[in-house]
Design a protein around this motif. Structure first.
Motif, PDB file in Angstrom:
ATOM      1  N   SER A 274       0.840  -1.188   0.174  1.00 36.71           N
ATOM      2  CA  SER A 274       0.054   0.080  -0.035  1.00 36.71           C
ATOM      3  C   SER A 274       0.787   1.326   0.023  1.00 36.71           C
ATOM      4  N   ILE A 275       0.246   2.302  -0.371  1.00 32.59           N
ATOM      5  CA  ILE A 275       1.085   3.722  -0.435  1.00 32.59           C
ATOM      6  C   ILE A 275      -0.105   4.726  -0.218  1.00 32.59           C
TER       7      ILE A 275
ATOM      8  N   GLY B 290       4.325   4.136   2.861  1.00 30.88           N
ATOM      9  CA  GLY B 290       4.182   2.732   2.022  1.00 30.88           C
ATOM     10  C   GLY B 290       4.564   1.596   2.945  1.00 30.88           C
ATOM     11  N   SER B 291       4.069   0.342   2.315  1.00 30.62           N
ATOM     12  CA  SER B 291       4.119  -0.761   2.965  1.00 30.62           C
ATOM     13  C   SER B 291       4.337  -1.910   1.825  1.00 30.62           C
ATOM     14  N   ALA B 292       5.046  -2.902   2.410  1.00 35.30           N
ATOM     15  CA  ALA B 292       5.152  -3.888   1.375  1.00 35.30           C
ATOM     16  C   ALA B 292       5.470  -5.156   2.243  1.00 35.30           C
TER      17      ALA B 292
ATOM     18  N   ALA C 148       7.748   2.162   5.524  1.00 32.99           N
ATOM     19  CA  ALA C 148       8.457   3.681   5.565  1.00 32.99           C
ATOM     20  C   ALA C 148       7.325   4.575   5.409  1.00 32.99           C
ATOM     21  N   ALA C 149       7.836   5.940   6.149  1.00 28.47           N
ATOM     22  CA  ALA C 149       7.052   6.938   6.042  1.00 28.47           C
ATOM     23  C   ALA C 149       7.740   8.205   6.022  1.00 28.47           C
TER      24      ALA C 149
ATOM     25  N   THR D  78      11.390   4.102   9.040  1.00 27.96           N
ATOM     26  CA  THR D  78      11.306   2.827   8.557  1.00 27.96           C
ATOM     27  C   THR D  78      11.081   1.793   9.609  1.00 27.96           C
ATOM     28  N   THR D  79      10.954   0.568   9.225  1.00 32.09           N
ATOM     29  CA  THR D  79      10.576  -0.525  10.318  1.00 32.09           C
ATOM     30  C   THR D  79      11.908  -1.131  10.495  1.00 32.09           C
ATOM     31  N   GLN D  80      12.835  -0.861   9.700  1.00 32.48           N
ATOM     32  CA  GLN D  80      14.345  -1.249   9.969  1.00 32.48           C
ATOM     33  C   GLN D  80      15.280  -0.356  10.611  1.00 32.48           C
ATOM     34  N   THR D  81      15.070   1.118  10.605  1.00 30.66           N
ATOM     35  CA  THR D  81      15.872   1.998  11.262  1.00 30.66           C
ATOM     36  C   THR D  81      15.147   2.819  11.885  1.00 30.66           C
ATOM     37  N   ASP D  82      15.925   3.831  12.922  1.00 26.54           N
ATOM     38  CA  ASP D  82      15.415   4.826  13.608  1.00 26.54           C
ATOM     39  C   ASP D  82      15.104   5.891  12.760  1.00 26.54           C
ATOM     40  N   SER D  83      14.028   6.774  13.531  1.00 21.72           N
ATOM     41  CA  SER D  83      13.814   8.035  12.619  1.00 21.72           C
ATOM     42  C   SER D  83      15.058   8.878  12.553  1.00 21.72           C
ATOM     43  N   GLU D  84      14.943   9.761  11.106  1.00 21.41           N
ATOM     44  CA  GLU D  84      15.808  10.603  10.908  1.00 21.41           C
ATOM     45  C   GLU D  84      15.353  11.974  10.704  1.00 21.41           C
TER      46      GLU D  84
END
Length: 248
Positions: free
Chosen positions: A107-108, A142-144, A149-150, A188-194
């Protein structure tokens, strides 16, 4: 996304309807002090419809290149003021696309919240010069599968336009708008927010609005001065007391 408003600061008036065709061109530019910059320009066209639900409140919708935008406008000054109109015109734009296939969910989405302050200077002929400083917040996500990620962006901008009253039911409104992102955040689900800033670019847009609809009549009543507006009344000793100051 639209960075222009293509509407007057004044509201339409209770029960009034307006339809607008807004062709134009948009541009995006990035300027990097190390590698230079680049820009891209593209056609942009929207259709809009607005309705005066009360004397000081308009609701409307715009769709087209700006996706789907729900609009509102709240008049802050007296509707009888023959010289100026100031209003808040918050709007929300959104889009969602997604697939529900089992095992392949994706989704996006895009959401933009905008808060312009419209300042209009009226002329004796019924035209209006409009300034529109604004602040807006944008979220793209978006997600897959299990990943997502946002991006959140805070932008500031402004517009300058002139609503030329050609006839009672038609106004021609050229307008230029600009918007510049000033602060962003990536999650993102893999990294901390920047958090990011200093984007070195922005958006510009020119539109020529064709506005169809009667709108508010021209106020030519010189008896309505600043004191009358502050007191929300007209001198009761005048033979036309109770007149709202508008032409029929």
């Amino acid at each position: 996304m639209s960075v222009s408003h293509v509407q007057t600061a004044d509201t339409l008036g209770s029960g009034k309807f307006q339809f607008a065709v807004e062709p134009g061109v948009g541009g995006a530019a990035v300027i990097d002090s190390d590698v230079g910059g680049g820009s891209i320009y593209y056609p942009h066209i929207d259709l809009a419809a607005r309705y005066g639900v009360s004397d000081g409140v308009d609701l409307g919708v715009r769709f087209g290149s700006s996706l789907v935008e729900l609009q509102s406008k709240f008049l802050l000054t007296d509707s009888r003021d023959p010289n100026k109109a100031i209003s808040l015109a918050p709007s929300v734009t959104g889009m969602f696309l997604g697939t529900g296939d089992e095992g392949d969910d994706a989704s996006i989405s895009y959401v933009n919240l905008s808060l312009p302050l419209l300042v209009g200077f009226k002329t004796s002929g019924g035209s209006e010069f409009v300034l529109g400083p604004r602040v807006s917040g944008t979220r793209i996500s978006g997600s897959a599968l299990e990943d997502g990620a946002a991006v959140n962006i805070l932008s500031v901008g402004a517009s300058v336009g002139y609503a030329l009253r050609v006839t009672e039911g038609f106004r021609l409104m050229p307008e230029v708008g600009v918007s510049m992102p000033v602060l962003g955040e990536v999650n993102t689900t893999q990294t901390d927010s920047e958090v990011a800033s200093g984007f070195g670019g922005g958006f510009v847009q020119f539109k020529l609005g064709f506005l169809f609809g009667g709108g508010r009549p021209i106020n030519r009543d010189s008896r309505i001065d600043a004191a009358d507006i502050d007191n929300a009344s007209v001198d009761s000793g005048d033979e036309n007391a109770g007149n709202d100051g508008y032409e029929d």
